[in-house]
Structures are given as C-alpha cells and as structure tokens.
Write a protein that holds these residues in place. Structure first.
Motif, PDB file in Angstrom:
ATOM      1  N   TRP A  63       0.808  -1.128  -0.036  1.00 55.87           N
ATOM      2  CA  TRP A  63      -0.055  -0.044  -0.131  1.00 55.87           C
ATOM      3  C   TRP A  63       0.760   1.287  -0.186  1.00 55.87           C
ATOM      4  CZ3 TRP A  63      -0.344   3.518   3.868  1.00 55.87           C
ATOM      5  CH2 TRP A  63       0.247   3.275   5.349  1.00 55.87           C
ATOM      6  N   LEU A  64       1.945   1.293   0.443  1.00 53.67           N
ATOM      7  CA  LEU A  64       2.905   2.505   0.643  1.00 53.67           C
ATOM      8  C   LEU A  64       3.424   2.779  -0.981  1.00 53.67           C
ATOM      9  CD1 LEU A  64       5.165   2.342   3.799  1.00 53.67           C
ATOM     10  CD2 LEU A  64       3.386   3.928   2.975  1.00 53.67           C
ATOM     11  N   VAL A  65       3.951   1.678  -1.826  1.00 55.65           N
ATOM     12  CA  VAL A  65       4.235   2.337  -3.168  1.00 55.65           C
ATOM     13  C   VAL A  65       2.956   2.985  -3.908  1.00 55.65           C
ATOM     14  CG1 VAL A  65       5.017   1.265  -5.204  1.00 55.65           C
ATOM     15  CG2 VAL A  65       6.116   0.700  -2.945  1.00 55.65           C
ATOM     16  N   PRO A  66       1.974   2.530  -4.227  1.00 61.46           N
ATOM     17  CA  PRO A  66       0.974   3.083  -4.634  1.00 61.46           C
ATOM     18  C   PRO A  66       0.686   4.286  -4.260  1.00 61.46           C
ATOM     19  CG  PRO A  66       0.065   0.749  -4.564  1.00 61.46           C
ATOM     20  CD  PRO A  66       1.454   0.838  -3.597  1.00 61.46           C
ATOM     21  N   PHE A  67       0.525   4.391  -2.812  1.00 61.33           N
ATOM     22  CA  PHE A  67       0.024   5.812  -2.080  1.00 61.33           C
ATOM     23  C   PHE A  67       1.150   6.755  -2.629  1.00 61.33           C
ATOM     24  CE2 PHE A  67       0.587   8.333   1.457  1.00 61.33           C
ATOM     25  CZ  PHE A  67      -0.614   9.019   1.453  1.00 61.33           C
ATOM     26  N   GLY A  68       2.489   6.399  -2.532  1.00 62.34           N
ATOM     27  CA  GLY A  68       3.632   7.271  -2.874  1.00 62.34           C
ATOM     28  C   GLY A  68       3.708   7.747  -4.238  1.00 62.34           C
ATOM     29  N   PHE A  69       3.220   6.868  -5.141  1.00 62.09           N
ATOM     30  CA  PHE A  69       2.955   7.317  -6.503  1.00 62.09           C
ATOM     31  C   PHE A  69       2.210   8.418  -6.707  1.00 62.09           C
ATOM     32  CE2 PHE A  69       1.278   7.051 -10.894  1.00 62.09           C
ATOM     33  CZ  PHE A  69       2.536   7.186 -11.569  1.00 62.09           C
ATOM     34  N   VAL A  70       0.852   8.183  -6.129  1.00 58.94           N
ATOM     35  CA  VAL A  70      -0.096   8.918  -6.021  1.00 58.94           C
ATOM     36  C   VAL A  70       0.118  10.410  -5.477  1.00 58.94           C
ATOM     37  CG1 VAL A  70      -2.506   9.454  -5.367  1.00 58.94           C
ATOM     38  CG2 VAL A  70      -2.047   7.230  -6.547  1.00 58.94           C
ATOM     39  N   ALA A  71       0.711  10.116  -4.419  1.00 56.54           N
ATOM     40  CA  ALA A  71       1.116  11.649  -3.674  1.00 56.54           C
ATOM     41  C   ALA A  71       2.341  12.280  -4.339  1.00 56.54           C
ATOM     42  CB  ALA A  71       1.604  11.104  -2.142  1.00 56.54           C
ATOM     43  N   GLY A  72       3.070  11.541  -5.061  1.00 54.33           N
ATOM     44  CA  GLY A  72       4.061  12.293  -5.803  1.00 54.33           C
ATOM     45  C   GLY A  72       3.636  12.883  -7.024  1.00 54.33           C
ATOM     46  N   TYR A  73       2.675  12.102  -7.639  1.00 53.59           N
ATOM     47  CA  TYR A  73       2.125  12.767  -8.816  1.00 53.59           C
ATOM     48  C   TYR A  73       1.302  13.931  -8.638  1.00 53.59           C
ATOM     49  CZ  TYR A  73      -0.567  12.603 -13.193  1.00 53.59           C
ATOM     50  OH  TYR A  73      -0.924  13.220 -14.404  1.00 53.59           O
ATOM     51  N   THR A  74       0.686  13.776  -7.377  1.00 57.26           N
ATOM     52  CA  THR A  74      -0.132  14.894  -7.121  1.00 57.26           C
ATOM     53  C   THR A  74       0.658  16.203  -6.588  1.00 57.26           C
ATOM     54  OG1 THR A  74      -1.897  13.391  -6.325  1.00 57.26           O
ATOM     55  CG2 THR A  74      -2.394  15.918  -5.341  1.00 57.26           C
ATOM     56  N   PHE A  75       1.526  15.898  -5.947  1.00 62.83           N
ATOM     57  CA  PHE A  75       2.668  16.807  -5.603  1.00 62.83           C
ATOM     58  C   PHE A  75       3.228  17.643  -6.857  1.00 62.83           C
ATOM     59  CE2 PHE A  75       6.689  18.646  -4.541  1.00 62.83           C
ATOM     60  CZ  PHE A  75       6.428  19.366  -3.675  1.00 62.83           C
ATOM     61  N   ASN A  76       3.481  17.006  -7.670  1.00 58.30           N
ATOM     62  CA  ASN A  76       4.073  17.668  -8.793  1.00 58.30           C
ATOM     63  C   ASN A  76       2.899  18.228  -9.656  1.00 58.30           C
ATOM     64  OD1 ASN A  76       4.840  17.398 -11.830  1.00 58.30           O
ATOM     65  ND2 ASN A  76       6.948  17.306 -10.581  1.00 58.30           N
ATOM     66  N   PHE A  77       1.826  17.646  -9.773  1.00 58.05           N
ATOM     67  CA  PHE A  77       0.845  18.372 -10.361  1.00 58.05           C
ATOM     68  C   PHE A  77       0.538  19.434  -9.964  1.00 58.05           C
ATOM     69  CE2 PHE A  77      -3.896  19.244 -11.058  1.00 58.05           C
ATOM     70  CZ  PHE A  77      -3.883  19.305 -12.466  1.00 58.05           C
ATOM     71  N   LEU A  78       0.444  19.627  -8.362  1.00 51.37           N
ATOM     72  CA  LEU A  78      -0.055  20.916  -7.728  1.00 51.37           C
ATOM     73  C   LEU A  78       0.955  21.869  -7.865  1.00 51.37           C
ATOM     74  CD1 LEU A  78      -1.867  19.576  -4.830  1.00 51.37           C
ATOM     75  CD2 LEU A  78      -3.054  20.598  -6.711  1.00 51.37           C
ATOM     76  N   THR A  79       2.375  21.648  -7.864  1.00 54.62           N
ATOM     77  CA  THR A  79       3.383  22.594  -7.581  1.00 54.62           C
ATOM     78  C   THR A  79       4.034  23.111  -9.074  1.00 54.62           C
ATOM     79  OG1 THR A  79       5.135  20.852  -7.482  1.00 54.62           O
ATOM     80  CG2 THR A  79       4.206  21.840  -5.338  1.00 54.62           C
ATOM     81  N   GLY A  80       3.802  22.250 -10.124  1.00 55.26           N
ATOM     82  CA  GLY A  80       4.135  22.186 -11.443  1.00 55.26           C
ATOM     83  C   GLY A  80       5.599  22.413 -11.543  1.00 55.26           C
ATOM     84  N   ILE A  81       6.472  21.737 -10.591  1.00 56.15           N
ATOM     85  CA  ILE A  81       7.852  21.784 -10.864  1.00 56.15           C
ATOM     86  C   ILE A  81       8.257  20.878 -11.977  1.00 56.15           C
ATOM     87  CG2 ILE A  81      10.011  20.946  -9.688  1.00 56.15           C
ATOM     88  CD1 ILE A  81       8.627  20.939  -6.956  1.00 56.15           C
ATOM     89  N   GLU A  82       9.258  21.575 -12.819  1.00 57.21           N
ATOM     90  CA  GLU A  82       9.702  20.711 -13.768  1.00 57.21           C
ATOM     91  C   GLU A  82      11.112  20.441 -13.746  1.00 57.21           C
ATOM     92  OE1 GLU A  82       9.356  22.843 -17.736  1.00 57.21           O
ATOM     93  OE2 GLU A  82       7.112  23.312 -17.287  1.00 57.21           O
ATOM     94  N   VAL A  83      11.304  19.066 -13.185  1.00 56.78           N
ATOM     95  CA  VAL A  83      12.656  18.682 -13.163  1.00 56.78           C
ATOM     96  C   VAL A  83      13.347  18.544 -14.382  1.00 56.78           C
ATOM     97  CG1 VAL A  83      13.838  16.672 -12.402  1.00 56.78           C
ATOM     98  CG2 VAL A  83      11.837  17.666 -11.162  1.00 56.78           C
ATOM     99  N   PHE A  84      12.518  17.812 -15.466  1.00 56.09           N
ATOM    100  CA  PHE A  84      12.984  17.685 -16.874  1.00 56.09           C
ATOM    101  C   PHE A  84      12.081  18.428 -17.768  1.00 56.09           C
ATOM    102  CE2 PHE A  84      14.423  13.667 -14.532  1.00 56.09           C
ATOM    103  CZ  PHE A  84      15.728  13.931 -14.613  1.00 56.09           C
ATOM    104  N   PRO A  85      12.460  19.625 -18.138  1.00 54.19           N
ATOM    105  CA  PRO A  85      11.562  20.396 -19.265  1.00 54.19           C
ATOM    106  C   PRO A  85      11.350  19.628 -20.452  1.00 54.19           C
ATOM    107  CG  PRO A  85      13.268  21.715 -18.184  1.00 54.19           C
ATOM    108  CD  PRO A  85      13.740  20.443 -17.874  1.00 54.19           C
TER     109      PRO A  85
END
Length: 171
Positions: A63-85
């Motif tokens: 349960w932590l790996v899928p939760f981590g994926f969703v949390a990481g995706y959501t965080f990047n979506f909300l912040t709009g950080i571009e690590v690799f443009p």
C-alpha cells in the motif's frame, strides 16, 4: 497448548534436567532440548526475526508504493515543478509519481523491517541469542498440569530464566 521454556547454562545441566523430567514421568515426546548437539532454533520452529522483518516490509510495500506514486504525482501536479523540461508536464508528473513510489518503498523497508525485527519475533530473539551464546533450552509442551509439574522439577535446577506460554486458540 501450553509451553514452558527454561534456559540452562550448560549441556550437563540440560541433560540432568531432562533426565529429572523423565524420572518424574513426563512423556519424552513432549520435552525437547535446544542447543548445540540437540535441536536448533530453526528445527524447533522458533520464529526467525529476519523473516518477520521481511514479512512486515512486504505487507507495507503493497500500500505504500501506490500511495507514494499518487502522492508524488499529485505533489508535482499541484506545484508544477519541471525537473526535466524536455519531457513535458505529464512526464514530470509521472516522474514525481515514480519518486513518490520509491520513497514509499524505502519507507516500507525501513519502518516495516524495523518493526518486524523488534516486535514481530516476540520472545524468540532473546532465546535465539541465548542459544548462540552456548546456553541450552528445555521446552516442555502439554497440559497445564504437566507444565506445573515440569516447572516444579526445573526450578530445582535454578535456570537462568523460566517462562510459561499459552498458545492462542483460533476460534
């Protein structure tokens, strides 16, 4: 089923205790000696703390790996950080999700493994440590009356530790 575990300091004391239990009329198939030259902890079935740690980590990974994926995706979506443009918005969101999943796996390994190692083995770890230190264990299994009789006999040998256990019933 009831169990009694006594820790004795050397082989001679363990053999004398076994003989005393046998002389008291305890069935020998209900009395075991664990230690060098006798059954090992694994042969007897004492829980391996490392195995418990792996099971704890594996349970958390589901349960932590899928939760981590969703949390990481959501965080990047909300912040709009571009690590690799070069990979665009969706690619960066997925990359954030992958980093979150890796963090979830690391958390499962560290937390699940440490909890399984420290808590999941119960009293098996101290008994394994005593066996590794050259001590011997006398294990008696049977009815409550048999355990009381064995306790009386084993106390005369002044064991380092004597502990009774009752196996939980699965209702």
């Amino acid at each position: 089923m009831n169990y009694l575990v006594a820790v004795l300091s050397d082989r001679m004391q363990a053999e004398a205790a076994y003989s005393a239990l046998e002389n008291e009329g305890l069935p020998t198939h209900q009395v075991d000696i664990l230690g060098k030259g006798y059954k090992s902890a694994d042969e007897y079935g004492l829980i391996d703390p490392n195995q418990q740690a792996r099971k704890g980590a594996k349970r958390l990974v589901y349960w932590l790996v899928p939760f981590g994926f969703v949390a990481g995706y959501t965080f990047n979506f909300l912040t709009g950080i571009e690590v690799f443009p070069a990979i665009g918005n969706v690619g960066n969101h997925i990359f954030g999700g992958v980093l979150g999943a890796v963090s979830g796996a690391l958390g499962a390994y560290l937390v699940g493994g440490s909890v399984g190692l420290t808590v999941g083995s119960g009293d098996a770890l101290p008994y394994r440590n005593r066996l590794n230190a050259g001590k011997y264990l006398i294990v008696v299994k049977g009815t409550e009356e048999l355990i009381q009789q064995a306790t009386r006999v084993l106390r005369s040998f002044e064991p380092e530790n004597i502990q009774g256990y009752t196996e939980p019933t699965n209702a």
